[in-house]
Write a protein that holds these residues in place. Structure first.
Motif, mmCIF file in Angstrom:
data_model
loop_
_atom_site.group_PDB
_atom_site.id
_atom_site.type_symbol
_atom_site.label_atom_id
_atom_site.label_comp_id
_atom_site.label_asym_id
_atom_site.label_seq_id
_atom_site.Cartn_x
_atom_site.Cartn_y
_atom_site.Cartn_z
ATOM 1 N N ILE A 40 13.446 40.257 21.270
ATOM 2 C CA ILE A 40 14.481 39.220 21.366
ATOM 3 C C ILE A 40 14.670 38.532 20.022
ATOM 4 O O ILE A 40 15.798 38.318 19.574
ATOM 5 N N TYR A 41 13.565 38.194 19.353
ATOM 6 C CA TYR A 41 13.684 37.557 18.038
ATOM 7 C C TYR A 41 14.377 38.482 17.039
ATOM 8 O O TYR A 41 15.192 38.034 16.240
ATOM 9 N N THR A 42 14.070 39.764 17.080
ATOM 10 C CA THR A 42 14.721 40.730 16.188
ATOM 11 C C THR A 42 16.210 40.830 16.507
ATOM 12 O O THR A 42 17.045 40.849 15.591
ATOM 13 N N SER A 43 16.555 40.877 17.788
ATOM 14 C CA SER A 43 17.962 40.961 18.186
ATOM 15 C C SER A 43 18.745 39.728 17.759
ATOM 16 O O SER A 43 19.884 39.841 17.295
ATOM 17 N N VAL A 44 18.142 38.562 17.897
ATOM 18 C CA VAL A 44 18.810 37.334 17.479
ATOM 19 C C VAL A 44 18.976 37.306 15.962
ATOM 20 O O VAL A 44 20.002 36.852 15.443
ATOM 21 N N GLY A 45 18.006 37.818 15.236
ATOM 22 C CA GLY A 45 18.122 37.918 13.784
ATOM 23 C C GLY A 45 19.236 38.856 13.360
ATOM 24 O O GLY A 45 20.006 38.555 12.439
ATOM 25 N N ILE A 46 19.349 39.981 14.046
ATOM 26 C CA ILE A 46 20.441 40.926 13.765
ATOM 27 C C ILE A 46 21.779 40.282 14.094
ATOM 28 O O ILE A 46 22.758 40.426 13.347
ATOM 29 N N TRP A 47 21.841 39.554 15.215
ATOM 30 C CA TRP A 47 23.074 38.874 15.613
ATOM 31 C C TRP A 47 23.499 37.857 14.554
ATOM 32 O O TRP A 47 24.666 37.791 14.174
ATOM 33 N N THR A 48 22.540 37.089 14.059
ATOM 34 C CA THR A 48 22.832 36.097 13.027
ATOM 35 C C THR A 48 23.303 36.777 11.747
ATOM 36 O O THR A 48 24.252 36.328 11.100
ATOM 37 N N GLY A 49 22.654 37.859 11.382
ATOM 38 C CA GLY A 49 23.075 38.615 10.203
ATOM 39 C C GLY A 49 24.473 39.172 10.349
ATOM 40 O O GLY A 49 25.262 39.170 9.390
ATOM 41 N N LEU A 50 24.813 39.647 11.546
ATOM 42 C CA LEU A 50 26.170 40.150 11.786
ATOM 43 C C LEU A 50 27.209 39.053 11.640
ATOM 44 O O LEU A 50 28.308 39.301 11.131
ATOM 45 N N ILE A 51 26.885 37.845 12.094
ATOM 46 C CA ILE A 51 27.802 36.723 11.931
ATOM 47 C C ILE A 51 28.077 36.474 10.452
ATOM 48 O O ILE A 51 29.233 36.336 10.025
ATOM 49 N N VAL A 52 27.021 36.445 9.656
ATOM 50 C CA VAL A 52 27.167 36.175 8.221
ATOM 51 C C VAL A 52 27.918 37.314 7.531
ATOM 52 O O VAL A 52 28.850 37.076 6.747
ATOM 53 N N ILE A 53 27.538 38.552 7.812
ATOM 54 C CA ILE A 53 28.186 39.706 7.175
ATOM 55 C C ILE A 53 29.652 39.779 7.565
ATOM 56 O O ILE A 53 30.510 40.056 6.723
ATOM 57 N N THR A 54 29.964 39.537 8.838
ATOM 58 C CA THR A 54 31.359 39.561 9.283
ATOM 59 C C THR A 54 32.176 38.483 8.582
ATOM 60 O O THR A 54 33.312 38.715 8.172
#
Length: 62
Positions: A40-54
């Motif tokens: 879950i922590y990894t998924s939330v980190g990926i989600w946050t990274g996607l927000i920034v990259i997008t």
């Protein structure tokens, strides 16, 4: 560049949907939090990274 942004947004929507369903189910299941905490922590980190990259990719379009 627009195609890249659309793909990033699509991935973001899919991951958001998975997290919206997965996190409450994990928290409601007895003993699952300890097993799935790192995922879950990894998924939330990926989600946050996607927000920034997008956001960064979208700034190049306008």
């Amino acid at each position: 560049m627009i195609l890249i942004t659309q793909i990033l947004v699509f991935i973001l929507i899919i991951l958001s949907t998975i997290l919206i369903v997965g996190i409450p189910v994990t928290l409601a299941s007895p003993g699952e939090w300890e097993k799935s905490k790192n995922l879950i922590y990894t998924s939330v980190g990926i989600w946050t990274g996607l927000i920034v990259i997008t956001g960064i990719v979208n700034s190049f379009i306008a």
